[in-house]
Design an enzyme around this catalytic site. Structure first.
Site, PDB file in Angstrom:
ATOM      1  N   LEU A 111       0.932  -1.114   0.313  1.00 31.66           N
ATOM      2  CA  LEU A 111      -0.090   0.512   0.371  1.00 31.66           C
ATOM      3  C   LEU A 111       1.123   1.343   0.469  1.00 31.66           C
ATOM      4  CD1 LEU A 111      -2.884  -1.372   2.366  1.00 31.66           C
ATOM      5  CD2 LEU A 111      -2.954  -0.991   0.468  1.00 31.66           C
ATOM      6  N   ASP A 112       0.523   2.190  -1.206  1.00 35.16           N
ATOM      7  CA  ASP A 112       1.373   2.961  -0.525  1.00 35.16           C
ATOM      8  C   ASP A 112       1.719   4.406   0.550  1.00 35.16           C
ATOM      9  OD1 ASP A 112      -0.916   5.305  -0.925  1.00 35.16           O
ATOM     10  OD2 ASP A 112      -0.783   4.650  -3.298  1.00 35.16           O
ATOM     11  N   PHE A 113       2.257   5.035   0.552  1.00 35.77           N
ATOM     12  CA  PHE A 113       2.569   5.825   1.965  1.00 35.77           C
ATOM     13  C   PHE A 113       0.878   6.283   2.064  1.00 35.77           C
ATOM     14  CE2 PHE A 113       3.646  10.396   4.341  1.00 35.77           C
ATOM     15  CZ  PHE A 113       4.790   8.964   5.041  1.00 35.77           C
ATOM     16  N   THR A 167      -1.890   5.479   1.350  1.00 30.38           N
ATOM     17  CA  THR A 167      -2.824   4.436   1.702  1.00 30.38           C
ATOM     18  C   THR A 167      -2.706   3.703   2.960  1.00 30.38           C
ATOM     19  OG1 THR A 167      -2.752   4.098  -0.656  1.00 30.38           O
ATOM     20  CG2 THR A 167      -3.887   2.319   0.819  1.00 30.38           C
TER      21      THR A 167
END
Length: 231
Positions: A87-89, A91
Site C-alpha cells: 500500500l502506498d504511503f 493509503t
C-alpha cells in the site's frame, strides 16, 4: 548426538554423517546399525492481519527515518515477515504478512488474479459516464485498467464514497484510474484482500494473527475460496 556423529556411529543413507548435515522425511538414518525413526511435522504458516495507517511505508527501513509498517509488528524467531502486496504511503487499510514464501507467492502471483477491494473517498458525485468509463477501462501509462465493480458507498455534500474491486496490484493503480478522469482521491482504504476482510474492530496500527489452522486452510484451499476469519 554430536559425540555419536563425531565417532562415526550415525549414518544417513548408508554414509557417515557429519555435523551440520540436514535430514528430511525421505532420508534413512541409523545409529550403531539400527534404524532411527524420526518424526517431521509441517509447521503451519503464520499470517498476520495489520491495519495500516496512512503515513507508514511498506519497507523494512527508510533512510529518512519515516515510520514503517514493520515497526509495529511482533518479532519473529528464525525467519522474517513478508508483506503480501503493498500500500502506498498515503493509503491505509488491510495489509497481510506471513512467514511463508509459498503462501506469499500464492496470494501475490498475478496469474491468481486476487481481488482487492477498496473504499474510495472523492470530492463530488461521479456521473454515469465516469462510472461507465471506470468499469469499462481507462488508459494509464502502463496499460489499460478497469474496475471489476464500482458502486456507491454513501456520503453527503462534497465527500462521496465508492466501493471498488480490481484484480491487479499495480503501483497507485486506484488513484491513477480516478486521476485519469480528473478526479482526486482524498482518502483510500483497502478493506479486503482475496477472501480476507479488514476486521471492523481492528484499529489503525494494530495487528492480529490468524489461527495457524486458518492460515493452513487458506494455503490448501486457494486464494479465491470464501474464507471467514474467526474472532
Amino acid at each position: 548426538m554430536e559425540a555419536a556423529i563425531v565417532s562415526g556411529r550415525l549414518r544417513v543413507n548408508g554414509a557417515r554423517a557429519a555435523l551440520g548435515l540436514r535430514v528430511g522425511p525421505a532420508d534413512r538414518v541409523a545409529l550403531d546399525g539400527h534404524p532411527v525413526s524420526l518424526r517431521f511435522e509441517e509447521r503451519a504458516p503464520r499470517l498476520l492481519i495489520y491495519h495500516k495507517p496512512a503515513g507508514e511505508l511498506v519497507t523494512t527501513r527508510d533512510p529518512s527515518g519515516r515510520p514503517t509498517v514493520f515497526d509495529n509488528l511482533p518479532r519473529i524467531r528464525g525467519g522474517h515477515w513478508i508483506a503480501i502486496g503493498r500500500l502506498d504511503f498515503n493509503t491505509g487499510g488491510l495489509l497481510l504478512f506471513t512467514d511463508s514464501g509459498e503462501l506469499a507467492n500464492r496470494l501475490m502471483h498475478p496469474s491468481n488474479e486476487i481481488e482487492r477491494e477498496y473504499a474510495v473517498r472523492v470530492r463530488g458525485e461521479l456521473s454515469r459516464e465516469q462510472l461507465r468509463r471506470l468499469a469499462e477501462g481507462v488508459a494509464l501509462d502502463d496499460g489499460p485498467a478497469r474496475f471489476d465493480s464500482i458502486s456507491s458507498g454513501g456520503g453527503t455534500g462534497s465527500n462521496r464514497w465508492y466501493q471498488v474491486v480490481l484484480r491487479e496490484g499495480r503501483n497507485r493503480e486506484v488513484r491513477r484510474m480516478f486521476e485519469s478522469l480528473g478526479i482526486t482521491v482524498s482518502r483510500l482504504i483497502r478493506v479486503r484482500f482475496g477472501p480476507i476482510r479488514l476486521p471492523p474492530h481492528l484499529r489503525r496500527g494494530q495487528w492480529r494473527e490468524l489461527d495457524p489452522r486458518e492460515a493452513a486452510r487458506l494455503l490448501q484451499a486457494g486464494p479465491q475460496t470464501p474464507f471467514r476469519c474467526s474472532g
